[in-house]
Motif scaffolding. Sequence first.
Motif, PDB file in Angstrom:
ATOM      1  N   GLN A  13     -63.875 -47.542  55.797  1.00 59.82           N
ATOM      2  CA  GLN A  13     -64.936 -48.392  56.284  1.00 59.82           C
ATOM      3  C   GLN A  13     -64.405 -49.820  55.487  1.00 59.82           C
ATOM      4  OE1 GLN A  13     -69.069 -46.757  56.326  1.00 59.82           O
ATOM      5  NE2 GLN A  13     -68.077 -45.245  54.892  1.00 59.82           N
ATOM      6  N   ILE A  14     -63.941 -50.165  54.737  1.00 57.93           N
ATOM      7  CA  ILE A  14     -63.644 -51.446  54.231  1.00 57.93           C
ATOM      8  C   ILE A  14     -62.674 -52.215  55.269  1.00 57.93           C
ATOM      9  CG2 ILE A  14     -62.258 -52.885  52.564  1.00 57.93           C
ATOM     10  CD1 ILE A  14     -63.394 -50.816  50.540  1.00 57.93           C
ATOM     11  N   ILE A  15     -61.759 -51.301  55.812  1.00 53.62           N
ATOM     12  CA  ILE A  15     -60.767 -51.524  56.835  1.00 53.62           C
ATOM     13  C   ILE A  15     -61.608 -52.241  58.019  1.00 53.62           C
ATOM     14  CG2 ILE A  15     -58.802 -51.342  58.289  1.00 53.62           C
ATOM     15  CD1 ILE A  15     -57.814 -49.361  56.112  1.00 53.62           C
ATOM     16  N   GLU A  16     -62.587 -51.342  58.244  1.00 56.72           N
ATOM     17  CA  GLU A  16     -63.297 -51.845  59.718  1.00 56.72           C
ATOM     18  C   GLU A  16     -64.235 -53.119  59.179  1.00 56.72           C
ATOM     19  OE1 GLU A  16     -65.461 -51.850  63.145  1.00 56.72           O
ATOM     20  OE2 GLU A  16     -63.306 -51.277  62.631  1.00 56.72           O
ATOM     21  N   LEU A  17     -64.809 -53.261  58.251  1.00 63.93           N
ATOM     22  CA  LEU A  17     -65.615 -54.395  57.637  1.00 63.93           C
ATOM     23  C   LEU A  17     -64.436 -55.952  57.708  1.00 63.93           C
ATOM     24  CD1 LEU A  17     -67.660 -53.005  54.680  1.00 63.93           C
ATOM     25  CD2 LEU A  17     -68.707 -53.784  56.998  1.00 63.93           C
ATOM     26  N   CYS A  18     -63.371 -55.290  57.368  1.00 62.01           N
ATOM     27  CA  CYS A  18     -62.344 -56.461  57.229  1.00 62.01           C
ATOM     28  C   CYS A  18     -62.042 -57.245  58.833  1.00 62.01           C
ATOM     29  CB  CYS A  18     -60.860 -56.202  56.738  1.00 62.01           C
ATOM     30  SG  CYS A  18     -61.014 -55.961  54.770  1.00 62.01           S
ATOM     31  N   ARG A  19     -61.750 -56.086  59.549  1.00 56.51           N
ATOM     32  CA  ARG A  19     -61.728 -56.492  61.211  1.00 56.51           C
ATOM     33  C   ARG A  19     -63.077 -56.989  61.545  1.00 56.51           C
ATOM     34  NH1 ARG A  19     -63.382 -55.048  65.842  1.00 56.51           N
ATOM     35  NH2 ARG A  19     -64.592 -53.424  65.277  1.00 56.51           N
ATOM     36  N   PHE A  24     -65.593 -62.401  63.143  1.00 54.60           N
ATOM     37  CA  PHE A  24     -66.591 -63.288  62.594  1.00 54.60           C
ATOM     38  C   PHE A  24     -66.146 -64.845  62.453  1.00 54.60           C
ATOM     39  CE2 PHE A  24     -69.400 -65.590  59.880  1.00 54.60           C
ATOM     40  CZ  PHE A  24     -70.677 -65.466  60.579  1.00 54.60           C
ATOM     41  N   GLU A  25     -64.969 -64.590  61.763  1.00 55.66           N
ATOM     42  CA  GLU A  25     -64.479 -66.090  61.315  1.00 55.66           C
ATOM     43  C   GLU A  25     -63.338 -66.385  62.379  1.00 55.66           C
ATOM     44  OE1 GLU A  25     -62.874 -66.560  57.498  1.00 55.66           O
ATOM     45  OE2 GLU A  25     -65.079 -65.975  56.573  1.00 55.66           O
ATOM     46  N   GLN A  26     -63.293 -65.644  63.652  1.00 55.52           N
ATOM     47  CA  GLN A  26     -62.429 -66.307  64.724  1.00 55.52           C
ATOM     48  C   GLN A  26     -61.024 -66.217  64.183  1.00 55.52           C
ATOM     49  OE1 GLN A  26     -64.161 -69.960  66.038  1.00 55.52           O
ATOM     50  NE2 GLN A  26     -66.196 -69.094  66.142  1.00 55.52           N
ATOM     51  N   ALA A  27     -60.632 -65.213  63.657  1.00 60.49           N
ATOM     52  CA  ALA A  27     -59.401 -65.048  62.907  1.00 60.49           C
ATOM     53  C   ALA A  27     -58.620 -63.696  63.584  1.00 60.49           C
ATOM     54  CB  ALA A  27     -59.267 -65.024  61.487  1.00 60.49           C
ATOM     55  N   ASN A  28     -57.236 -63.653  63.544  1.00 59.39           N
ATOM     56  CA  ASN A  28     -56.380 -62.462  63.959  1.00 59.39           C
ATOM     57  C   ASN A  28     -56.691 -61.400  62.920  1.00 59.39           C
ATOM     58  OD1 ASN A  28     -55.575 -63.793  66.186  1.00 59.39           O
ATOM     59  ND2 ASN A  28     -53.869 -64.638  65.424  1.00 59.39           N
ATOM     60  N   PHE A  29     -56.548 -60.092  63.325  1.00 57.84           N
ATOM     61  CA  PHE A  29     -56.610 -59.200  62.250  1.00 57.84           C
ATOM     62  C   PHE A  29     -55.722 -58.233  63.000  1.00 57.84           C
ATOM     63  CE2 PHE A  29     -57.938 -54.894  61.024  1.00 57.84           C
ATOM     64  CZ  PHE A  29     -58.142 -55.320  59.568  1.00 57.84           C
ATOM     65  N   GLU A  30     -54.692 -57.885  62.022  1.00 52.75           N
ATOM     66  CA  GLU A  30     -53.506 -56.911  62.426  1.00 52.75           C
ATOM     67  C   GLU A  30     -53.326 -55.612  61.551  1.00 52.75           C
ATOM     68  OE1 GLU A  30     -49.745 -58.948  62.056  1.00 52.75           O
ATOM     69  OE2 GLU A  30     -50.417 -60.688  62.937  1.00 52.75           O
ATOM     70  N   ASN A  31     -53.344 -54.726  62.091  1.00 50.17           N
ATOM     71  CA  ASN A  31     -53.748 -53.361  61.441  1.00 50.17           C
ATOM     72  C   ASN A  31     -52.363 -52.684  60.762  1.00 50.17           C
ATOM     73  OD1 ASN A  31     -55.511 -51.343  60.359  1.00 50.17           O
ATOM     74  ND2 ASN A  31     -55.569 -50.363  62.170  1.00 50.17           N
ATOM     75  N   ASN A  32     -51.609 -53.722  60.275  1.00 49.68           N
ATOM     76  CA  ASN A  32     -50.282 -52.892  59.738  1.00 49.68           C
ATOM     77  C   ASN A  32     -50.491 -52.632  58.477  1.00 49.68           C
ATOM     78  OD1 ASN A  32     -51.040 -55.460  58.689  1.00 49.68           O
ATOM     79  ND2 ASN A  32     -49.042 -56.412  58.341  1.00 49.68           N
ATOM     80  N   ASP A  33     -50.355 -50.970  58.425  1.00 46.96           N
ATOM     81  CA  ASP A  33     -50.778 -50.212  57.128  1.00 46.96           C
ATOM     82  C   ASP A  33     -51.879 -50.832  56.087  1.00 46.96           C
ATOM     83  OD1 ASP A  33     -50.303 -48.104  55.512  1.00 46.96           O
ATOM     84  OD2 ASP A  33     -48.723 -49.289  54.421  1.00 46.96           O
ATOM     85  N   LYS A  34     -52.865 -51.277  56.767  1.00 49.31           N
ATOM     86  CA  LYS A  34     -53.912 -51.934  55.733  1.00 49.31           C
ATOM     87  C   LYS A  34     -54.250 -50.763  54.884  1.00 49.31           C
ATOM     88  CE  LYS A  34     -55.416 -55.913  57.475  1.00 49.31           C
ATOM     89  NZ  LYS A  34     -54.019 -56.615  57.827  1.00 49.31           N
ATOM     90  N   GLU A  35     -54.486 -49.475  55.389  1.00 44.97           N
ATOM     91  CA  GLU A  35     -54.990 -48.531  54.454  1.00 44.97           C
ATOM     92  C   GLU A  35     -53.958 -48.236  53.103  1.00 44.97           C
ATOM     93  OE1 GLU A  35     -56.566 -43.867  54.362  1.00 44.97           O
ATOM     94  OE2 GLU A  35     -56.198 -44.890  56.508  1.00 44.97           O
ATOM     95  N   GLY A  36     -52.737 -48.304  53.509  1.00 46.40           N
ATOM     96  CA  GLY A  36     -51.756 -48.072  52.360  1.00 46.40           C
ATOM     97  C   GLY A  36     -51.678 -49.236  51.543  1.00 46.40           C
ATOM     98  N   LEU A  37     -51.804 -50.512  52.131  1.00 45.88           N
ATOM     99  CA  LEU A  37     -51.603 -51.805  51.246  1.00 45.88           C
ATOM    100  C   LEU A  37     -52.798 -51.903  50.499  1.00 45.88           C
ATOM    101  CD1 LEU A  37     -49.888 -54.015  53.848  1.00 45.88           C
ATOM    102  CD2 LEU A  37     -49.117 -53.216  51.769  1.00 45.88           C
ATOM    103  N   LEU A  38     -53.913 -51.672  50.993  1.00 48.86           N
ATOM    104  CA  LEU A  38     -55.451 -51.976  50.357  1.00 48.86           C
ATOM    105  C   LEU A  38     -55.319 -50.832  49.314  1.00 48.86           C
ATOM    106  CD1 LEU A  38     -57.964 -52.960  52.989  1.00 48.86           C
ATOM    107  CD2 LEU A  38     -57.049 -54.383  51.062  1.00 48.86           C
ATOM    108  N   SER A  39     -55.110 -49.702  49.647  1.00 49.65           N
ATOM    109  CA  SER A  39     -55.170 -48.574  48.560  1.00 49.65           C
ATOM    110  C   SER A  39     -54.130 -49.024  47.384  1.00 49.65           C
ATOM    111  CB  SER A  39     -54.684 -47.285  49.034  1.00 49.65           C
ATOM    112  OG  SER A  39     -54.571 -46.412  47.984  1.00 49.65           O
ATOM    113  N   LYS A  40     -52.968 -49.589  47.626  1.00 45.10           N
ATOM    114  CA  LYS A  40     -52.108 -50.009  46.574  1.00 45.10           C
ATOM    115  C   LYS A  40     -52.886 -51.238  45.713  1.00 45.10           C
ATOM    116  CE  LYS A  40     -47.561 -52.527  46.119  1.00 45.10           C
ATOM    117  NZ  LYS A  40     -46.392 -52.977  46.945  1.00 45.10           N
ATOM    118  N   TYR A  41     -53.379 -52.169  46.347  1.00 48.72           N
ATOM    119  CA  TYR A  41     -53.649 -53.354  45.776  1.00 48.72           C
ATOM    120  C   TYR A  41     -55.159 -53.123  45.081  1.00 48.72           C
ATOM    121  CZ  TYR A  41     -49.527 -55.422  47.534  1.00 48.72           C
ATOM    122  OH  TYR A  41     -48.270 -55.697  47.658  1.00 48.72           O
TER     123      TYR A  41
END
Length: 147
Positions: A13-19, A24-41
């Motif tokens: 759900q956090i990743i979906e909110l990030c997307r 909303f901010e008119q920016a690109n969003f790449e889904n490159n292992d967001k789950e693994g990276l966010l979990s790590k950090y």
Amino acid sequence: MKIRFAVEKDLKQIIELCRLHAAFEQANFENNDKEGLLSKYLFKEDSCIQCLVVEEEKELLGYATFFKQFSTWNANYYVYLDCLFLKENTRGKGVGFQIMEEIKAYAKAQDCKMIQWQTPNFNTNAINFYKKIGAEAKNKERFFWNV
């Protein structure tokens, strides 16, 4: 609505909110292992990154991430608010103010005298909200240098 610190089961759900936030901010969003990276950090034991979520009936309606940084100029620490995003139907209900109060309490507990953040200049609702809570703006250009 409940504001709480995020737990690992919130990741999808956090990743979906990030997307949604990026759109909303008119920016690109790449889904490159967001789950693994966010979990790590976000969830490693010694992480300096804090993540609050807004939850209602097991649905996340918003999030904020922030962390402690040092200012040489001020010779002191401050909290940097990296992201604050609420779904459109959640805005205007006092939740943003509550999140900012939570971050303010964290900053005080960390002996920080300031919170800093930025928002796009076209986000007039956010700018008006930040001014309403007593924040001051400083115009600067933000640069990105890929390495």
